[in-house]
Design a protein around this motif. Structure first.
Motif, PDB file in Angstrom:
ATOM      1  N   VAL A  71       0.851  -1.181   0.000  1.00  0.00           N
ATOM      2  CA  VAL A  71       0.000   0.000   0.000  1.00  0.00           C
ATOM      3  C   VAL A  71       0.890   1.235   0.000  1.00  0.00           C
ATOM      4  O   VAL A  71       1.845   1.314   0.782  1.00  0.00           O
ATOM      5  CB  VAL A  71      -0.913   0.003   1.242  1.00  0.00           C
ATOM      6  CG1 VAL A  71      -1.841   1.214   1.232  1.00  0.00           C
ATOM      7  CG2 VAL A  71      -1.715  -1.293   1.311  1.00  0.00           C
ATOM      8  N   PHE A  93       0.198  -1.740  -5.035  1.00  0.00           N
ATOM      9  CA  PHE A  93       1.149  -2.281  -6.004  1.00  0.00           C
ATOM     10  C   PHE A  93       1.633  -3.608  -5.447  1.00  0.00           C
ATOM     11  O   PHE A  93       1.205  -4.017  -4.361  1.00  0.00           O
ATOM     12  CB  PHE A  93       2.304  -1.299  -6.268  1.00  0.00           C
ATOM     13  CG  PHE A  93       3.092  -0.914  -5.045  1.00  0.00           C
ATOM     14  CD1 PHE A  93       4.241  -1.608  -4.710  1.00  0.00           C
ATOM     15  CD2 PHE A  93       2.696   0.136  -4.231  1.00  0.00           C
ATOM     16  CE1 PHE A  93       4.976  -1.251  -3.584  1.00  0.00           C
ATOM     17  CE2 PHE A  93       3.431   0.504  -3.118  1.00  0.00           C
ATOM     18  CZ  PHE A  93       4.574  -0.198  -2.792  1.00  0.00           C
ATOM     19  N   GLU A 119      11.671   1.952   3.884  1.00  0.00           N
ATOM     20  CA  GLU A 119      10.250   2.180   4.160  1.00  0.00           C
ATOM     21  C   GLU A 119       9.789   1.193   5.227  1.00  0.00           C
ATOM     22  O   GLU A 119       9.334   0.088   4.914  1.00  0.00           O
ATOM     23  CB  GLU A 119       9.391   1.996   2.896  1.00  0.00           C
ATOM     24  CG  GLU A 119       9.597   3.043   1.830  1.00  0.00           C
ATOM     25  CD  GLU A 119       8.473   3.091   0.796  1.00  0.00           C
ATOM     26  OE1 GLU A 119       7.568   2.224   0.848  1.00  0.00           O
ATOM     27  OE2 GLU A 119       8.511   4.000  -0.053  1.00  0.00           O
ATOM     28  N   GLU A 121       7.420  -0.692   7.618  1.00  0.00           N
ATOM     29  CA  GLU A 121       5.984  -0.945   7.459  1.00  0.00           C
ATOM     30  C   GLU A 121       5.492  -2.070   8.369  1.00  0.00           C
ATOM     31  O   GLU A 121       6.228  -3.003   8.689  1.00  0.00           O
ATOM     32  CB  GLU A 121       5.672  -1.323   5.995  1.00  0.00           C
ATOM     33  CG  GLU A 121       6.170  -0.257   5.037  1.00  0.00           C
ATOM     34  CD  GLU A 121       5.570  -0.282   3.647  1.00  0.00           C
ATOM     35  OE1 GLU A 121       4.633  -1.072   3.415  1.00  0.00           O
ATOM     36  OE2 GLU A 121       6.055   0.498   2.807  1.00  0.00           O
ATOM     37  N   ASP A 150       9.863  -2.118   3.154  1.00  0.00           N
ATOM     38  CA  ASP A 150       9.616  -2.064   1.702  1.00  0.00           C
ATOM     39  C   ASP A 150      10.752  -1.267   1.048  1.00  0.00           C
ATOM     40  O   ASP A 150      10.538  -0.186   0.504  1.00  0.00           O
ATOM     41  CB  ASP A 150       8.244  -1.403   1.474  1.00  0.00           C
ATOM     42  CG  ASP A 150       7.914  -1.192   0.010  1.00  0.00           C
ATOM     43  OD1 ASP A 150       8.479  -1.907  -0.831  1.00  0.00           O
ATOM     44  OD2 ASP A 150       7.073  -0.317  -0.276  1.00  0.00           O
ATOM     45  N   LYS A 167      10.282  -1.563  -6.915  1.00  0.00           N
ATOM     46  CA  LYS A 167       9.777  -2.129  -5.664  1.00  0.00           C
ATOM     47  C   LYS A 167      10.078  -3.609  -5.482  1.00  0.00           C
ATOM     48  O   LYS A 167       9.820  -4.154  -4.423  1.00  0.00           O
ATOM     49  CB  LYS A 167       8.254  -1.921  -5.610  1.00  0.00           C
ATOM     50  CG  LYS A 167       7.842  -0.470  -5.408  1.00  0.00           C
ATOM     51  CD  LYS A 167       8.208   0.017  -4.014  1.00  0.00           C
ATOM     52  CE  LYS A 167       7.505   1.315  -3.651  1.00  0.00           C
ATOM     53  NZ  LYS A 167       7.784   1.699  -2.248  1.00  0.00           N
TER      54      LYS A 167
HETATM   55 ZN    ZN Z   1       5.988   0.986   0.946  1.00  0.00          ZN
END
Ligand code: ZN
Length: 274
Positions: A71, A93, A119, A121, A150, A167
């Motif tokens: 997200v 994604f 990132e 999370e 992430d 990603k």
């Molecule tokens: Zn992320």
């Protein structure tokens, strides 16, 4: 209950964590365990071989999720500080399982990029098949929560409108150390931190999520069946390196620590390959 996937010589094993011990529960990994409809009872009752946790080599909690759905833009304070409106729908994604690494593994810095970012999370792990879920059913389908980073390759992420290529670089995304079942925590109020070389870069609370876990499960289940072992990474708060002036990125030898209260912490070193 805390569950993890242990790497052993020539095999892996799903384990229940009892204090300083990892107790095998009879499945090769947490994903395979969750595929049993009675996984809670199996895991709670298991009395398999025991291993000391201190010397344990941990794999990603679920090493091969069928789906990893991520997200974007999901922390209120971060969205507002970016000057954006709160979104009506979640940005979604995907990542592939090849991107995952264990909670203490090296993060592979791609040979082709100098813009690798963090990132922190909260990850949701699915524990029951669910489609067109009501909020209540969505909540029941959550096996537990785990720490996830992430890690994102920003130049590739921003080459096109679709983020996928930035990603899902191989061996970039730590997942673990373990999954904690929902009865042991309040997922709506967990403090989260991300440090790079000892400096706190991200500090947030999951109470700030625009789309909380059960809402995400309900929303995504309108699109596709969620199955045991599937993972939803719920988005990151402010403090990423790319948004800093000047930008900051991971370099060879950077130490990344990601922790969420009640869910433990990951410690990963970034290493350049190739
Ligand atoms: Zn992320």
């Amino acid at each position: 209950m805390k569950l993890a996937t242990l790497r052993l010589p020539r095999r892996t094993a799903a384990v229940r964590i009892d204090g300083e011990l990892a107790v095998e529960v009879g499945s090769p990994d947490v994903g395979a365990l969750l595929a049993h409809h009675d996984w809670r009872e199996r895991a709670a009752a298991a009395d398999g071989p025991r291993h000391p946790l201190t010397t344990a080599d941990l794999a990603p909690v679920v090493p091969q999720p069928g789906k990893i759905i991520c997200v974007g833009l999901n922390y209120r304070a971060h969205i507002l500080e970016m000057g954006r409106e709160l979104p009506a729908y979640p940005t979604l994604f995907a990542k592939f399982a090849d991107a995952l690494v264990g909670p203490y593994d090296d993060i592979e810095l791609p040979a082709v990029s100098e813009a690798v970012d963090w990132e922190a999370e909260l990850a949701v792990v699915i524990g029951a098949e669910v489609r067109h879920a009501t909020p209540e059913r969505a909540r029941e389908a959550i096996a537990g929560y785990a720490v996830f980073n992430d890690v994102s390759v920003r130049d590739y992420q921003n080459r096109t409108l679709q983020w996928l290529q930035g990603k899902t670089f191989e061996a970039t995304t730590p997942f673990g150390p373990y999954l904690v079942t929902p009865d042991e925590l309040d997922e709506g109020g967990l403090s989260m931190q991300c440090e790079v070389d000892g400096e706190v870069m991200q500090q947030a609370d999951t109470a700030d999520l625009v789309f909380p876990p059960a809402e995400l499960v309900a929303y995504i289940s309108q699109i596709v069946t969620l199955r045991p072992g599937d993972v939803i990474a719920t988005g990151t708060p402010g403090g990423v390196g790319h948004a800093r002036r000047p930008p900051r990125y991971l370099t060879d030898g950077s130490k990344l620590v990601t922790r969420i209260a009640g869910l433990g912490e990951q410690v990963n070193t970034a290493r350049r390959h190739g």
